[in-house]
Scaffold this active site. Sequence first.
Site, mmCIF file in Angstrom:
data_model
loop_
_atom_site.group_PDB
_atom_site.id
_atom_site.type_symbol
_atom_site.label_atom_id
_atom_site.label_comp_id
_atom_site.label_asym_id
_atom_site.label_seq_id
_atom_site.Cartn_x
_atom_site.Cartn_y
_atom_site.Cartn_z
ATOM 1 N N ASP A 105 0.882 -0.995 -0.223
ATOM 2 C CA ASP A 105 0.117 0.201 0.117
ATOM 3 C C ASP A 105 1.032 1.386 -0.355
ATOM 4 O O ASP A 105 0.245 1.899 -0.168
ATOM 5 C CB ASP A 105 -1.324 0.389 0.694
ATOM 6 C CG ASP A 105 -0.352 0.090 2.367
ATOM 7 O OD1 ASP A 105 1.276 0.372 2.688
ATOM 8 O OD2 ASP A 105 -1.350 0.017 3.523
ATOM 9 N N ASP B 119 -1.229 -6.835 -0.776
ATOM 10 C CA ASP B 119 -1.414 -5.786 0.411
ATOM 11 C C ASP B 119 -3.208 -5.491 0.846
ATOM 12 O O ASP B 119 -3.790 -5.531 -0.105
ATOM 13 C CB ASP B 119 -0.845 -3.995 0.937
ATOM 14 C CG ASP B 119 0.469 -4.254 2.067
ATOM 15 O OD1 ASP B 119 0.475 -5.176 2.756
ATOM 16 O OD2 ASP B 119 1.153 -3.099 1.859
ATOM 17 N N GLU C 82 -1.521 -5.814 8.255
ATOM 18 C CA GLU C 82 -1.284 -5.260 9.330
ATOM 19 C C GLU C 82 -1.204 -5.573 10.968
ATOM 20 O O GLU C 82 -2.406 -5.451 10.707
ATOM 21 C CB GLU C 82 -0.164 -3.429 9.348
ATOM 22 C CG GLU C 82 0.118 -3.297 7.430
ATOM 23 C CD GLU C 82 0.240 -1.781 8.053
ATOM 24 O OE1 GLU C 82 0.132 -0.995 8.714
ATOM 25 O OE2 GLU C 82 1.005 -1.271 6.755
ATOM 26 N N GLU D 38 8.937 -4.838 10.773
ATOM 27 C CA GLU D 38 9.213 -3.404 9.713
ATOM 28 C C GLU D 38 10.117 -2.174 10.920
ATOM 29 O O GLU D 38 9.471 -2.519 11.838
ATOM 30 C CB GLU D 38 7.755 -2.370 9.206
ATOM 31 C CG GLU D 38 8.826 -1.216 9.093
ATOM 32 C CD GLU D 38 7.629 -0.467 8.181
ATOM 33 O OE1 GLU D 38 6.570 -1.096 6.996
ATOM 34 O OE2 GLU D 38 8.478 0.296 7.512
HETATM 35 O O1 KIV Z 1 3.478 -1.079 1.341
HETATM 36 C C1 KIV Z 1 4.658 -1.356 1.824
HETATM 37 O O2 KIV Z 1 5.545 -1.025 0.900
HETATM 38 C C2 KIV Z 1 5.004 -2.498 2.701
HETATM 39 C C3 KIV Z 1 6.115 -2.748 3.207
HETATM 40 C C4 KIV Z 1 7.305 -1.164 3.475
HETATM 41 C C5 KIV Z 1 6.544 -3.725 3.952
HETATM 42 O O3 KIV Z 1 4.448 -2.960 3.265
#
Ligand code: KIV
Length: 294
Positions: free
Chosen positions: A44, A83, A115, A182
């Site tokens: 995302d 995501d 997440e 992260e």
């Molecule tokens: O959205 C994204 O690019 C991510 C990475 C930073 C792991 O979640």
Amino acid sequence: MKNTVTSLQEMKQRGEKISMLTCYDYSTACLMEEAGINAILIGDSLGMTMMGYSDTLPVTVDDIIHHCASVSRGLKDTFLVADMPFMSYQTSVYDAVKNAGRLVKEGHAQAVKLEGGASVCQQIKAIVNADIPVVAHIGLTPQSINAFGGFKVQGKNIERALQILEDAKAVEEAGAFMVTLECVPEELATLISKELTIPTIGIGAGNGCDGQVLVYQDMLGMFSGFKPKFVKHFANIGEEMKRAFSQYDAEVKSKAFPAEEHNFKIDPEVMAAVESAASTKEFKLSLDYETELA
Ligand code: KIV
């Protein structure tokens, strides 16, 4: 070799590191596939890198599907993770399964990433029960930017470090097959990677993780502004693109481009006939007539 949930887990067992990059378009996907990258994430982060938002919160499921489907058309062996954007799974277990299903059916993702730790385990279990593999994401979770008060390294005190370790165990228990860590201290990420049987994919989490992920515009040096500490520029594509854009601009204006070798040619006899027909009175009248009709 085709990358799958099983092959990625076997890489951890063999001690082989997993490479993952974000990607948002077909042409770049083809290059990553040819380079042998193990997994691609339709992050995302596209809200920032592709759409110019200041954070990931405005990104929609439709945005992710649009980019994911484009990327999927460039892939053969690379594993594709999409995501789940902000508020596509936090609202209910039903929303989580429904939106994860859309990412697979319409975006052609092979897994979804969401997440959160213990707080999203019900969602993880339900998505896994629908036979959709889940990648968890803990530590710094950018969708919580307002709760965290900014993009900050997580897990630097005992309480928060233990909470991240507990989250890691909770998402594994809930059925996640991989977890992104992260912006957590290297030592904590290494401990978590040893404690879990599923692979950990680090971003700003050191070399003790089972794999690494980076945003591709970051690692290619496409942005000249802020460079996070954990980013390495593997190329300076941004400078090279700017150089090419200004050379193009200059050559269009100086008429150096297009040159002879870029032009298509017509048989001179055909051209002479076209010129002669174009200069006749009848041809000019028919042109006027068409202009009037328009
Ligand atoms: O959205 C994204 O690019 C991510 C990475 C930073 C792991 O979640």
